[in-house]
Design a protein around this motif. Sequence first.
Motif, mmCIF file in Angstrom:
data_model
loop_
_atom_site.group_PDB
_atom_site.id
_atom_site.type_symbol
_atom_site.label_atom_id
_atom_site.label_comp_id
_atom_site.label_asym_id
_atom_site.label_seq_id
_atom_site.Cartn_x
_atom_site.Cartn_y
_atom_site.Cartn_z
ATOM 1 N N GLU A 33 -17.311 32.216 15.601
ATOM 2 C CA GLU A 33 -17.032 33.605 15.959
ATOM 3 C C GLU A 33 -18.078 34.579 15.406
ATOM 4 O OE1 GLU A 33 -13.086 34.165 14.453
ATOM 5 O OE2 GLU A 33 -12.221 32.726 15.857
ATOM 6 N N ALA A 34 -19.074 34.057 14.668
ATOM 7 C CA ALA A 34 -20.081 34.928 14.060
ATOM 8 C C ALA A 34 -20.773 35.762 15.128
ATOM 9 C CB ALA A 34 -21.104 34.094 13.291
ATOM 10 N N ASP A 35 -20.949 37.042 14.818
ATOM 11 C CA ASP A 35 -21.520 37.952 15.813
ATOM 12 C C ASP A 35 -22.938 38.408 15.484
ATOM 13 O OD1 ASP A 35 -20.908 39.531 13.663
ATOM 14 O OD2 ASP A 35 -19.627 40.926 14.770
ATOM 15 N N SER A 36 -23.490 37.869 14.399
ATOM 16 C CA SER A 36 -24.878 38.199 14.083
ATOM 17 C C SER A 36 -25.532 37.005 13.397
ATOM 18 C CB SER A 36 -24.954 39.425 13.166
ATOM 19 O OG SER A 36 -24.557 39.079 11.851
ATOM 20 N N SER A 37 -26.827 36.995 13.446
ATOM 21 C CA SER A 37 -27.577 35.909 12.823
ATOM 22 C C SER A 37 -27.366 35.889 11.314
ATOM 23 C CB SER A 37 -29.060 36.059 13.158
ATOM 24 O OG SER A 37 -29.779 34.977 12.643
ATOM 25 N N ASP A 38 -27.312 37.062 10.701
ATOM 26 C CA ASP A 38 -27.106 37.125 9.250
ATOM 27 C C ASP A 38 -25.729 36.586 8.864
ATOM 28 O OD1 ASP A 38 -29.627 38.173 8.852
ATOM 29 O OD2 ASP A 38 -28.923 40.259 8.714
ATOM 30 N N THR A 39 -24.728 36.970 9.619
ATOM 31 C CA THR A 39 -23.365 36.483 9.355
ATOM 32 C C THR A 39 -23.310 34.970 9.542
ATOM 33 O OG1 THR A 39 -22.414 38.581 10.066
ATOM 34 C CG2 THR A 39 -20.943 36.664 10.056
ATOM 35 N N LEU A 40 -23.901 34.493 10.606
ATOM 36 C CA LEU A 40 -23.931 33.064 10.873
ATOM 37 C C LEU A 40 -24.609 32.317 9.730
ATOM 38 C CD1 LEU A 40 -23.566 30.597 12.728
ATOM 39 C CD2 LEU A 40 -25.761 31.196 13.736
ATOM 40 N N THR A 41 -25.746 32.801 9.286
ATOM 41 C CA THR A 41 -26.479 32.146 8.203
ATOM 42 C C THR A 41 -25.629 32.083 6.939
ATOM 43 O OG1 THR A 41 -28.587 32.844 9.124
ATOM 44 C CG2 THR A 41 -28.575 32.252 6.799
ATOM 45 N N HIS A 42 -25.010 33.200 6.593
ATOM 46 C CA HIS A 42 -24.170 33.253 5.395
ATOM 47 C C HIS A 42 -22.992 32.279 5.499
ATOM 48 C CE1 HIS A 42 -21.912 34.818 2.022
ATOM 49 N NE2 HIS A 42 -20.887 34.993 2.827
ATOM 50 N N THR A 90 -31.931 24.667 12.856
ATOM 51 C CA THR A 90 -31.865 25.408 14.123
ATOM 52 C C THR A 90 -31.442 26.856 13.881
ATOM 53 O OG1 THR A 90 -29.560 24.823 14.682
ATOM 54 C CG2 THR A 90 -31.304 23.328 15.457
ATOM 55 N N ILE A 91 -30.605 27.063 12.875
ATOM 56 C CA ILE A 91 -30.213 28.438 12.530
ATOM 57 C C ILE A 91 -31.416 29.190 11.982
ATOM 58 C CG2 ILE A 91 -28.810 29.849 10.972
ATOM 59 C CD1 ILE A 91 -26.631 27.653 11.234
ATOM 60 N N ALA A 92 -32.145 28.550 11.073
ATOM 61 C CA ALA A 92 -33.333 29.188 10.485
ATOM 62 C C ALA A 92 -34.375 29.508 11.552
ATOM 63 C CB ALA A 92 -33.930 28.288 9.407
ATOM 64 N N ASP A 93 -34.493 28.644 12.551
ATOM 65 C CA ASP A 93 -35.464 28.846 13.631
ATOM 66 C C ASP A 93 -34.937 29.775 14.728
ATOM 67 O OD1 ASP A 93 -37.136 27.080 12.312
ATOM 68 O OD2 ASP A 93 -36.627 25.373 13.605
ATOM 69 N N ARG A 94 -33.729 30.276 14.523
ATOM 70 C CA ARG A 94 -33.072 31.154 15.503
ATOM 71 C C ARG A 94 -32.923 30.461 16.865
ATOM 72 N NH1 ARG A 94 -31.602 35.415 12.460
ATOM 73 N NH2 ARG A 94 -33.198 36.357 11.178
ATOM 74 N N GLN A 95 -32.681 29.164 16.810
ATOM 75 C CA GLN A 95 -32.448 28.368 18.018
ATOM 76 C C GLN A 95 -30.995 27.892 18.065
ATOM 77 O OE1 GLN A 95 -34.881 27.907 20.363
ATOM 78 N NE2 GLN A 95 -36.023 29.312 19.062
ATOM 79 N N TRP A 96 -30.139 28.647 17.411
ATOM 80 C CA TRP A 96 -28.743 28.270 17.257
ATOM 81 C C TRP A 96 -27.972 28.310 18.576
ATOM 82 C CZ3 TRP A 96 -25.265 25.989 14.519
ATOM 83 C CH2 TRP A 96 -23.925 26.282 14.706
ATOM 84 N N HIS A 97 -27.139 27.316 18.766
ATOM 85 C CA HIS A 97 -26.222 27.286 19.893
ATOM 86 C C HIS A 97 -24.840 26.956 19.316
ATOM 87 C CE1 HIS A 97 -29.437 27.516 22.797
ATOM 88 N NE2 HIS A 97 -30.066 26.604 22.095
ATOM 89 N N SER A 98 -23.860 27.774 19.616
ATOM 90 C CA SER A 98 -22.538 27.572 19.029
ATOM 91 C C SER A 98 -21.963 26.196 19.379
ATOM 92 C CB SER A 98 -21.587 28.685 19.453
ATOM 93 O OG SER A 98 -21.433 28.703 20.838
ATOM 94 N N ALA A 99 -22.449 25.596 20.443
ATOM 95 C CA ALA A 99 -21.971 24.253 20.806
ATOM 96 C C ALA A 99 -22.277 23.244 19.706
ATOM 97 C CB ALA A 99 -22.600 23.797 22.117
#
Length: 132
Positions: A33-42, A90-99
């Motif tokens: 449900e993360a809505d930003s890259s920073d939130t996702l990373t944390h 993939t998160i660090a590379d901003r290639q994240w896919h929630s799948a």
Amino acid sequence: MSEFIWQDDYKIGHPTVDAQHQHLFDLANKIVEADSSDTLTHLFMLFYQHIREHFAAEEQLMKTYEYPDYTAHVATHNRMLDRLNEITQTIADRQWHSANIRIFISNWVLVHILEEDKLLGDYLKSRQGLNA
């Protein structure tokens, strides 16, 4: 709405392990449900840290009770940590896919908890009176 719903079927019968598994479900829901890259990373850092702590606790239980499938179970943990490292990249590379997290959690629940951890739970129950 939560995507990963904790069910009693996921319990292995050890209160600490079950609580850790349930907390991982909560974190996984927050991640998808993360809505930003920073939130996702944390959140993913918290998820990874909690999984490492959970695996360490589970592995200590296996050692304490001389679980016969210890080596294979730890190998599974290590494969899951390798996969988490790939997802972290993939998160660090901003290639994240929630799948990615959906697939990881689904596999973890369907295979690891419902099969491997359940076997550990059954073994611990059988040993409960021996080393209590």
